[in-house]
Design an enzyme around this catalytic site. Structure first.
Site, PDB file in Angstrom:
ATOM      1  N   SER A 124      -9.441  10.090  -3.792  1.00  0.00           N
ATOM      2  CA  SER A 124      -9.676  11.454  -3.321  1.00  0.00           C
ATOM      3  C   SER A 124      -8.748  12.424  -4.034  1.00  0.00           C
ATOM      4  O   SER A 124      -7.618  12.057  -4.409  1.00  0.00           O
ATOM      5  CB  SER A 124      -9.387  11.496  -1.816  1.00  0.00           C
ATOM      6  N   TYR A 148      -3.781   9.480   5.932  1.00  0.00           N
ATOM      7  CA  TYR A 148      -5.032   9.197   5.207  1.00  0.00           C
ATOM      8  C   TYR A 148      -4.786   9.248   3.697  1.00  0.00           C
ATOM      9  O   TYR A 148      -5.140   8.315   2.958  1.00  0.00           O
ATOM     10  CB  TYR A 148      -6.133  10.200   5.606  1.00  0.00           C
ATOM     11  N   LYS A 152      -4.856   6.334   0.402  1.00  0.00           N
ATOM     12  CA  LYS A 152      -5.534   6.440  -0.905  1.00  0.00           C
ATOM     13  C   LYS A 152      -4.538   6.192  -2.038  1.00  0.00           C
ATOM     14  O   LYS A 152      -4.824   5.474  -2.999  1.00  0.00           O
ATOM     15  CB  LYS A 152      -6.184   7.821  -1.055  1.00  0.00           C
TER      16      LYS A 152
END
Ligand code: NAD
Ligand code: WQD
Length: 332
Positions: A124, A148, A152
Site C-alpha cells: 500500500s 495496519y 504492510k
C-alpha cells in the site's frame, strides 16, 4: 498449473480473479469471508462464465493451506488476504499483527514446502508515511503511522528477506494508491461492513440518501482547493496490474516494489463533483476538522510500473464514479 489467489472474495481480489480468468489463467481461490461474501465468487463465475475451485479457508490454518497446495499444483500466489481498516488496526493491533503477519508466514512456509516461489503481494502507499515531495517514487523512505501500515511494511521486509535467503524466489510488492470503482457489470464492487471510512463509499452513501452530507475532513491543506488530494485508481486497472506482475514474476527471479497509481491527484471536492455528475444527485457538504493521521496530498509516480511491468492505468475518475455508482444502485 494454477495461480492461488488469497482473499479472492474481497474487493480487489474478486476483480483480479475476473481479469485472470478472462486472460485464460487457471486460478484457485480461498478466503475466510471475514470481510466478504460468497456471492462475490458466484458473480466472478457469472461474469466470466468460468468455474474454478474456491475454498472457505483461513490462512492461519496451516492444514487448510497444505491441503490446497496438495490438491493443486500452485505456481504463483497473489496475496490479498488481510485485515485493512486503519482505524480498527489502532483499536485491535494484536488481531492485525496476528492475522496479517502470522498468516503471511504460514502462507510463505507452505509455499516453500511445496516449491512455489513466486508471489505478488498487496502492499500500500501507506508504507510511504508522510512523503517529503510528490509524486512518490518507489525508492522514497518508508515509514508508518498505524498498525495496519506496520503490517504492510513488515510483510514487505519479510518477503525481501525470503528473497535474500533464496534468490530463486520472485517477489512483486505492489503498492496500491486509492482503489475505487467497480466492475462495469455491476456484479462485483466494494461492499464495506458497517459505516465506511474511505471517501468514495461514504460519498456513495450520501448519494443514496443513507448519510445526510459529505464530510470533508479539512479545507485548509496546502492543496489546489484546500482539501486532501489522493491518487484514485479504478479497481479494474489495478486488477490488470496484477496480470502484468504475474508475467513479471514468471520471467524474473527478483524482488522489487511497484507503485500502482494513475499519477494524478484529485481533491475531495473534485471527487464529490465527479460523483455528483455520475449519480445526477447534488451532494450536501459538511466541512469538518482534519482527520487525525491524514496527509495533505499523496500521488504516485507510476513510471516504473509502466517501464518494467508494461502496465499503466487507463480509466478516468469519471469512470470510477460511474462504475461505483452503478454497483451501489444495484446493491443498496
Ligand atoms: P478486502 O477486505 O475486500 O479483501 C481482503 C480479503 O481477505 C477479504 O475477503 C477477507 O475476508 C480476506 N481475509 C482476511 N483475513 C483472512 C485470513 N486470515 N484468511 C483468509 N482470508 C482472509 O480488501 P481489499 O480492498 O480487496 O484489499 C485487498 C488487499 O489489498 C489487502 O491486503 C489490503 O490491505 C490491500 N490494500 C487495499 C487498499 C484499499 O484501499 N482497498 C489499498 C492498499 C492495499
Ligand atoms: C481520502 C481522502 C481524507 C472520508 C486509506 C488508507 C490507506 C489505503 C487507502 C489501504 C483524504 C478525505 C475521507 C471522508 C474526507 N488503504 N476524506 N471525508 O486515507 O487516503 O487511505 O485507504 O492500504 O492505507 O489510509 O483514503 O478514502 O479514507 O481518504 O474528506 O468522509 O478523503 O481526509 O484526504 P486514505 P480515504
Amino acid at each position: 498449473m494454477a495461480i492461488l489467489v488469497t482473499g479472492g472474495a474481497g474487493f480487489i481480489g474478486s476483480h483480479t480473479c475476473v481479469e485472470l480468468l478472462q486472460a485464460g489463467e487457471e486460478i484457485v481461490v480461498f478466503d475466510n469471508l471475514c470481510n466478504s461474501k460468497i456471492t462475490a465468487i458466484e458473480n466472478v463465475k457469472k461474469i466470466t462464465g468460468k468455474d474454478f475451485p474456491f475454498y472457505v479457508a483461513d490462512m492461519l490454518d496451516r492444514d487448510a493451506m497444505e491441503k490446497i497446495f496438495t490438491d493443486h499444483k500452485i505456481d504463483e500466489v497473489i496475496h490479498f488476504a488481510g485485515l485493512k481498516a486503519v482505524g480498527e488496526s489502532v483499536q485491535m493491533p494484536m488481531e492485525y499483527y496476528y492475522n496479517n503477519i502470522a498468516g503471511t508466514l504460514i502462507l510463505t512456509q507452505t509455499m516453500r514446502k511445496f516449491g512455489c516461489k513466486r508471489i505478488v503481494f498487496s502492499s500500500s502507499a501507506t508504507v510511504y508515511g508522510s512523503p517529503k515531495t510528490l509524486p512518490i517514487k518507489e525508492d522514497f523512505p518508508l515509514s508508518t503511522t498505524n498498525p495496519y501500515g506496520a503490517t504492510k511494511l513488515m510483510i514487505e521486509q519479510i518477503l525481501r528477506d525470503i528473497y535474500h535467503s533464496d534468490k530463486t524466489w520472485s517477489v512483486a510488492l505492489l503498492r496500491y494508491f486509492n482503489p475505487t470503482g467497480a466492475h462495469e457489470s455491476g456484479l462485483i464492487g466494494e461492499d464495506p461492513n458497517g459505516i465506511p471510512n474511505n471517501l468514495m463509499p461514504r460519498l456513495i452513501k450520501v448519494a443514496l440518501g443513507q448519510m445526510p452530507a459529505a464530510t470533508v475532513y479539512g479545507s485548509d491543506y496546502p492543496t489546489k482547493d484546500g482539501t486532501g488530494v489522493r491518487d484514485y485508481i479504478h479497481v479494474v486497472d489495478l486488477a490488470q496490474g496484477h496480470l502484468a506482475a504475474i508475467k513479471w514474476v514468471r520471467e524474473h527471479e527478483e524482488c522489487d516494489a511497484f507503485n500502482l497509481g494513475t499519477g494524478t491527484g484529485y481533491s475531495v471536492l473534485e471527487l464529490i463533483q465527479a460523483l455528483e455528475i455520475a449519480s445526477e444527485r447534488p451532494m450536501p457538504i459538511t466541512y469538518m476538522a482534519r482527520r487525525e493521521g491524514d496527509i495533505a496530498a499523496c500521488y504516485a509516480d507510476p513510471t516504473k510500473a509502466k517501464e518494467v511491468l508494461g502496465w499503466e492505468a487507463k480509466l478516468s475518475v469519471g469512470e470510477m464514479c460511474r462504475d461505483a455508482w452503478n454497483y451501489a444502485v444495484k446493491h443498496q
